[in-house]
Design a protein around this motif. Structure first.
Motif, PDB file in Angstrom:
ATOM      1  N   THR A 145       0.831  -1.201   0.000  1.00  0.00           N
ATOM      2  CA  THR A 145       0.000   0.000   0.000  1.00  0.00           C
ATOM      3  C   THR A 145       0.863   1.247   0.000  1.00  0.00           C
ATOM      4  OG1 THR A 145      -0.132   0.164   2.419  1.00  0.00           O
ATOM      5  CG2 THR A 145      -1.806  -1.182   1.321  1.00  0.00           C
ATOM      6  N   TYR A 146       0.225   2.368  -0.300  1.00  0.00           N
ATOM      7  CA  TYR A 146       0.822   3.687  -0.143  1.00  0.00           C
ATOM      8  C   TYR A 146       0.020   4.416   0.934  1.00  0.00           C
ATOM      9  CZ  TYR A 146       3.378   3.095  -4.556  1.00  0.00           C
ATOM     10  OH  TYR A 146       4.216   2.645  -5.554  1.00  0.00           O
ATOM     11  N   VAL A 147       0.696   5.119   1.803  1.00  0.00           N
ATOM     12  CA  VAL A 147       0.039   5.875   2.863  1.00  0.00           C
ATOM     13  C   VAL A 147       0.076   7.349   2.459  1.00  0.00           C
ATOM     14  CG1 VAL A 147       0.021   6.469   5.307  1.00  0.00           C
ATOM     15  CG2 VAL A 147       0.748   4.186   4.571  1.00  0.00           C
ATOM     16  N   VAL A 148      -1.116   7.925   2.245  1.00  0.00           N
ATOM     17  CA  VAL A 148      -1.235   9.265   1.666  1.00  0.00           C
ATOM     18  C   VAL A 148      -1.667  10.261   2.736  1.00  0.00           C
ATOM     19  CG1 VAL A 148      -2.385  10.682  -0.071  1.00  0.00           C
ATOM     20  CG2 VAL A 148      -1.848   8.285  -0.571  1.00  0.00           C
ATOM     21  N   THR A 149      -0.979  11.395   2.760  1.00  0.00           N
ATOM     22  CA  THR A 149      -1.324  12.485   3.681  1.00  0.00           C
ATOM     23  C   THR A 149      -1.196  13.809   2.937  1.00  0.00           C
ATOM     24  OG1 THR A 149      -0.577  11.280   5.650  1.00  0.00           O
ATOM     25  CG2 THR A 149      -0.724  13.672   5.825  1.00  0.00           C
ATOM     26  N   GLY A 150      -2.211  14.651   3.093  1.00  0.00           N
ATOM     27  CA  GLY A 150      -2.160  15.953   2.443  1.00  0.00           C
ATOM     28  C   GLY A 150      -3.532  16.570   2.304  1.00  0.00           C
ATOM     29  N   GLN A 151      -3.634  17.555   1.424  1.00  0.00           N
ATOM     30  CA  GLN A 151      -4.879  18.299   1.234  1.00  0.00           C
ATOM     31  C   GLN A 151      -5.063  18.630  -0.239  1.00  0.00           C
ATOM     32  OE1 GLN A 151      -5.003  22.018   3.334  1.00  0.00           O
ATOM     33  NE2 GLN A 151      -6.963  22.650   2.478  1.00  0.00           N
ATOM     34  N   LYS A 152      -6.298  18.491  -0.727  1.00  0.00           N
ATOM     35  CA  LYS A 152      -6.653  18.882  -2.082  1.00  0.00           C
ATOM     36  C   LYS A 152      -7.733  19.958  -2.024  1.00  0.00           C
ATOM     37  CE  LYS A 152      -3.845  16.043  -4.078  1.00  0.00           C
ATOM     38  NZ  LYS A 152      -2.740  16.511  -4.944  1.00  0.00           N
ATOM     39  N   LEU A 153      -7.766  20.803  -3.055  1.00  0.00           N
ATOM     40  CA  LEU A 153      -8.695  21.930  -3.077  1.00  0.00           C
ATOM     41  C   LEU A 153      -9.354  22.027  -4.460  1.00  0.00           C
ATOM     42  CD1 LEU A 153      -9.708  24.340  -1.387  1.00  0.00           C
ATOM     43  CD2 LEU A 153      -7.766  25.661  -2.244  1.00  0.00           C
ATOM     44  N   TRP A 154     -10.515  22.676  -4.511  1.00  0.00           N
ATOM     45  CA  TRP A 154     -11.270  22.883  -5.751  1.00  0.00           C
ATOM     46  C   TRP A 154     -11.651  21.551  -6.394  1.00  0.00           C
ATOM     47  CZ3 TRP A 154     -12.273  27.315  -4.291  1.00  0.00           C
ATOM     48  CH2 TRP A 154     -11.316  28.259  -3.970  1.00  0.00           C
ATOM     49  N   ALA A 155     -12.038  20.593  -5.577  1.00  0.00           N
ATOM     50  CA  ALA A 155     -12.406  19.264  -6.071  1.00  0.00           C
ATOM     51  C   ALA A 155     -13.891  19.255  -6.429  1.00  0.00           C
ATOM     52  CB  ALA A 155     -12.106  18.207  -5.012  1.00  0.00           C
ATOM     53  N   SER A 156     -14.195  19.308  -7.722  1.00  0.00           N
ATOM     54  CA  SER A 156     -15.583  19.392  -8.188  1.00  0.00           C
ATOM     55  C   SER A 156     -16.333  18.097  -7.919  1.00  0.00           C
ATOM     56  CB  SER A 156     -15.614  19.703  -9.684  1.00  0.00           C
ATOM     57  OG  SER A 156     -14.934  20.901  -9.967  1.00  0.00           O
ATOM     58  N   GLY A 157     -17.468  18.206  -7.230  1.00  0.00           N
ATOM     59  CA  GLY A 157     -18.318  17.049  -6.984  1.00  0.00           C
ATOM     60  C   GLY A 157     -17.795  16.077  -5.960  1.00  0.00           C
ATOM     61  N   ALA A 158     -16.830  16.482  -5.150  1.00  0.00           N
ATOM     62  CA  ALA A 158     -16.222  15.547  -4.198  1.00  0.00           C
ATOM     63  C   ALA A 158     -17.220  15.009  -3.183  1.00  0.00           C
ATOM     64  CB  ALA A 158     -15.060  16.226  -3.471  1.00  0.00           C
ATOM     65  N   ALA A 159     -18.238  15.796  -2.864  1.00  0.00           N
ATOM     66  CA  ALA A 159     -19.205  15.365  -1.848  1.00  0.00           C
ATOM     67  C   ALA A 159     -19.989  14.135  -2.286  1.00  0.00           C
ATOM     68  CB  ALA A 159     -20.165  16.511  -1.530  1.00  0.00           C
ATOM     69  N   HIS A 160     -20.028  13.864  -3.591  1.00  0.00           N
ATOM     70  CA  HIS A 160     -20.784  12.724  -4.106  1.00  0.00           C
ATOM     71  C   HIS A 160     -19.895  11.626  -4.690  1.00  0.00           C
ATOM     72  CE1 HIS A 160     -24.471  15.076  -3.710  1.00  0.00           C
ATOM     73  NE2 HIS A 160     -23.860  16.069  -4.329  1.00  0.00           N
ATOM     74  N   ALA A 161     -18.594  11.869  -4.740  1.00  0.00           N
ATOM     75  CA  ALA A 161     -17.695  10.994  -5.496  1.00  0.00           C
ATOM     76  C   ALA A 161     -17.438   9.664  -4.798  1.00  0.00           C
ATOM     77  CB  ALA A 161     -16.371  11.702  -5.759  1.00  0.00           C
ATOM     78  N   ASP A 162     -17.316   8.624  -5.616  1.00  0.00           N
ATOM     79  CA  ASP A 162     -16.924   7.300  -5.141  1.00  0.00           C
ATOM     80  C   ASP A 162     -15.415   7.090  -5.255  1.00  0.00           C
ATOM     81  OD1 ASP A 162     -19.716   6.246  -4.862  1.00  0.00           O
ATOM     82  OD2 ASP A 162     -19.731   6.578  -7.029  1.00  0.00           O
ATOM     83  N   ARG A 163     -14.805   7.741  -6.237  1.00  0.00           N
ATOM     84  CA  ARG A 163     -13.382   7.578  -6.515  1.00  0.00           C
ATOM     85  C   ARG A 163     -12.754   8.932  -6.818  1.00  0.00           C
ATOM     86  NH1 ARG A 163     -10.175   2.728  -6.140  1.00  0.00           N
ATOM     87  NH2 ARG A 163     -11.682   1.090  -5.752  1.00  0.00           N
ATOM     88  N   CYS A 164     -11.431   8.977  -6.671  1.00  0.00           N
ATOM     89  CA  CYS A 164     -10.693  10.224  -6.898  1.00  0.00           C
ATOM     90  C   CYS A 164      -9.457   9.951  -7.744  1.00  0.00           C
ATOM     91  CB  CYS A 164     -10.292  10.828  -5.557  1.00  0.00           C
ATOM     92  SG  CYS A 164      -9.263  12.313  -5.664  1.00  0.00           S
ATOM     93  N   LEU A 165      -9.222  10.791  -8.746  1.00  0.00           N
ATOM     94  CA  LEU A 165      -7.970  10.791  -9.503  1.00  0.00           C
ATOM     95  C   LEU A 165      -6.974  11.609  -8.696  1.00  0.00           C
ATOM     96  CD1 LEU A 165      -9.480  11.590 -13.025  1.00  0.00           C
ATOM     97  CD2 LEU A 165      -8.765   9.338 -12.185  1.00  0.00           C
ATOM     98  N   LEU A 166      -6.032  10.951  -8.070  1.00  0.00           N
ATOM     99  CA  LEU A 166      -5.186  11.582  -7.062  1.00  0.00           C
ATOM    100  C   LEU A 166      -3.728  11.663  -7.496  1.00  0.00           C
ATOM    101  CD1 LEU A 166      -5.061  12.627  -4.032  1.00  0.00           C
ATOM    102  CD2 LEU A 166      -4.302  10.297  -3.489  1.00  0.00           C
ATOM    103  N   LEU A 167      -3.161  12.863  -7.381  1.00  0.00           N
ATOM    104  CA  LEU A 167      -1.723  13.049  -7.569  1.00  0.00           C
ATOM    105  C   LEU A 167      -1.079  13.244  -6.208  1.00  0.00           C
ATOM    106  CD1 LEU A 167      -1.408  15.466 -10.633  1.00  0.00           C
ATOM    107  CD2 LEU A 167      -1.078  12.993 -10.582  1.00  0.00           C
ATOM    108  N   ALA A 168       0.021  12.529  -5.956  1.00  0.00           N
ATOM    109  CA  ALA A 168       0.735  12.649  -4.685  1.00  0.00           C
ATOM    110  C   ALA A 168       2.231  12.478  -4.932  1.00  0.00           C
ATOM    111  CB  ALA A 168       0.242  11.614  -3.681  1.00  0.00           C
ATOM    112  N   ARG A 169       3.026  13.081  -4.075  1.00  0.00           N
ATOM    113  CA  ARG A 169       4.475  13.034  -4.223  1.00  0.00           C
ATOM    114  C   ARG A 169       5.023  11.779  -3.552  1.00  0.00           C
ATOM    115  NH1 ARG A 169       7.532  16.349  -6.329  1.00  0.00           N
ATOM    116  NH2 ARG A 169       5.942  17.984  -6.326  1.00  0.00           N
ATOM    117  N   THR A 170       5.678  10.935  -4.349  1.00  0.00           N
ATOM    118  CA  THR A 170       6.255   9.697  -3.834  1.00  0.00           C
ATOM    119  C   THR A 170       7.762   9.761  -3.682  1.00  0.00           C
ATOM    120  OG1 THR A 170       6.008   8.927  -6.134  1.00  0.00           O
ATOM    121  CG2 THR A 170       4.466   8.058  -4.505  1.00  0.00           C
ATOM    122  N   ASP A 171       8.394  10.791  -4.248  1.00  0.00           N
ATOM    123  CA  ASP A 171       9.835  10.976  -4.073  1.00  0.00           C
ATOM    124  C   ASP A 171      10.098  12.452  -3.799  1.00  0.00           C
ATOM    125  OD1 ASP A 171      12.558  11.116  -4.081  1.00  0.00           O
ATOM    126  OD2 ASP A 171      12.837  10.140  -6.030  1.00  0.00           O
TER     127      ASP A 171
END
Length: 388
Positions: A145-171
């Motif tokens: 697994t990857y353990v993700v921590t952070g914050q995203k903003l301006w996410a359209s429709g997030a209140a209803h979403a089942d899935r998220c296209l997520l960018l995160a820094r791994t290096d």
């Protein structure tokens, strides 16, 4: 010339006559009713084969470009609701999966999207909007697994979403664009907190997403680890290009028609300045439609073509809604609501104009689009990069 588009137009027009929900613009229910309505409308379109015409035939699409144009024209002419909640799923998520996903990821999510799976885009952050590569959300590998921590903003429709296209820094030690990975995040995972953001229009279409030690299976990594920036270009290309085919037809059909109706209602059609403005918009819309058809129909768009279309559409929408406010006069300032399932040319001109500024920001601001056009399209020298 084939008669098929004409036959198809008659089919779509008849379908719209019997299936477009009557009185949908006057619905005043809350957020839950809006979401239920959107899901039901998506399934109506799916049943007719109209929900994802731009997808490959294998996955439920396959309409030729000329028939896609006809479909969007007739939906707009019939004042059909827009697929607001499914927009990211059927465009951004699908484009990403088709371009960079594994076969297993496509088999898992493309049919699920047709069944109603909703997606949100988790790219922007408080300090990483225009400069997306500056994102700070981290993903640390821990076994499978990857353990993700952070914050995203301006996410359209997030209140209803089942899935998220997520960018995160791994290096965190790599150059900004080389240490980012791309994930398919399950929004039901523990550690996710979604907080709606109230907008100037009174709506809460956007949300903040807070992620605290969120576990993402390694099987939900898209592409290679640390190669997420390249994968994200497929998402952004869809946001700047393919999505515009439908939006251009709505702007040119229902949107322009509402502008004409407003001018007629206010008695301004005989004003030479108004007439000149309408003629200019009609010409620009014709150009926008042609650009969109060329972009989708060529199969191999140029490196800056999607940016040209996105820039053209967003700034034309802004100027057109501004014109609507001017013509409508003080009455436009008293309209405090707009139909939740409409586009940003609903005819509630002040709200449409305020909302139109949104379109010059996501997918890259107008300034970024101009830079892409200059550097990738015209071959001009790249802007100097900061030395530190």
């Amino acid at each position: 010339m084939s008669t098929r588009p004409d036959e198809f137009r008659a089919e779509v027009r008849e379908w719209c006559r019997t299936h477009v929900p009557a009185g949908w613009r006057t619905r005043t229910g809350g957020d839950a009713e809006f979401a239920a309505f959107q899901r039901d409308w998506f399934q109506e379109l799916r049943g007719a084969g109209f929900a994802v015409p731009h997808w490959p035939a294998r996955w439920g699409g396959g309409l030729p470009v000329d028939e896609q144009v006809v479909l969007y024209q007739e939906l707009a002419a019939s004042d059909a609701p827009r697929l607001v909640l499914a927009f990211v799923a059927i465009h951004h998520a699908a484009a990403t999966l088709l371009a960079a996903g594994t076969e297993e990821q496509r088999r898992r999510h493309l049919p699920a999207i047709l069944d109603g799976e909703l997606w949100v885009q988790g790219f922007s952050e408080p300090d990483a909007g225009s400069d997306l590569a500056a994102l700070r959300t981290t993903a640390r590998r821990d076994g499978d697994t990857y353990v993700v921590t952070g914050q995203k903003l301006w996410a359209s429709g997030a209140a209803h979403a089942d899935r998220c296209l997520l960018l995160a820094r791994t290096d965190p030690t790599a150059p900004k664009r080389h240490g980012i990975s791309y994930f398919l995040l399950d929004m039901r995972t523990p550690g996710i907190d979604v907080r709606p953001v109230r907008q100037a229009t009174g709506e809460s279409h956007f949300s903040e997403i807070f992620l605290t030690d969120v576990a993402v299976p390694a099987t939900d990594l898209v592409g290679r680890e640390n190669a997420g920036w390249q994968v994200a270009q497929a998402t952004l290309a869809a946001e700047r290009g393919m999505t515009m085919l439908e939006l251009a037809e709505r702007l040119g059909n229902a949107g322009f028609r509402r502008l004409l109706d407003t001018c007629a209602r206010t008695g301004s059609l005989d004003d030479p300045l108004v007439a000149d403005g309408l003629a200019a918009f009609d010409t620009e819309i014709t150009g926008l439609r042609a650009l969109c058809r060329d972009l989708v129909g060529t199969g191999e768009p140029g490196p800056a073509d999607a940016s040209i279309v996105k820039l053209y559409y967003s700034e034309l929408l802004q100027r057109m809604t501004d014109f609507g406010v001017t013509v409508a006069g003080l009455a436009a300032h008293t309209e405090l609501t707009r139909p939740a399932s409409s586009s940003w040319e609903s005819g509630a001109w002040m709200l449409d104009f305020v909302g139109s500024w949104e379109w010059t920001i996501p997918g890259g601001t107008s300034e970024i689009q101009r830079t892409i056009i200059a550097e990738r399209g015209l071959g001009l020298p790249r802007e100097p990069r900061p030395t530190r």
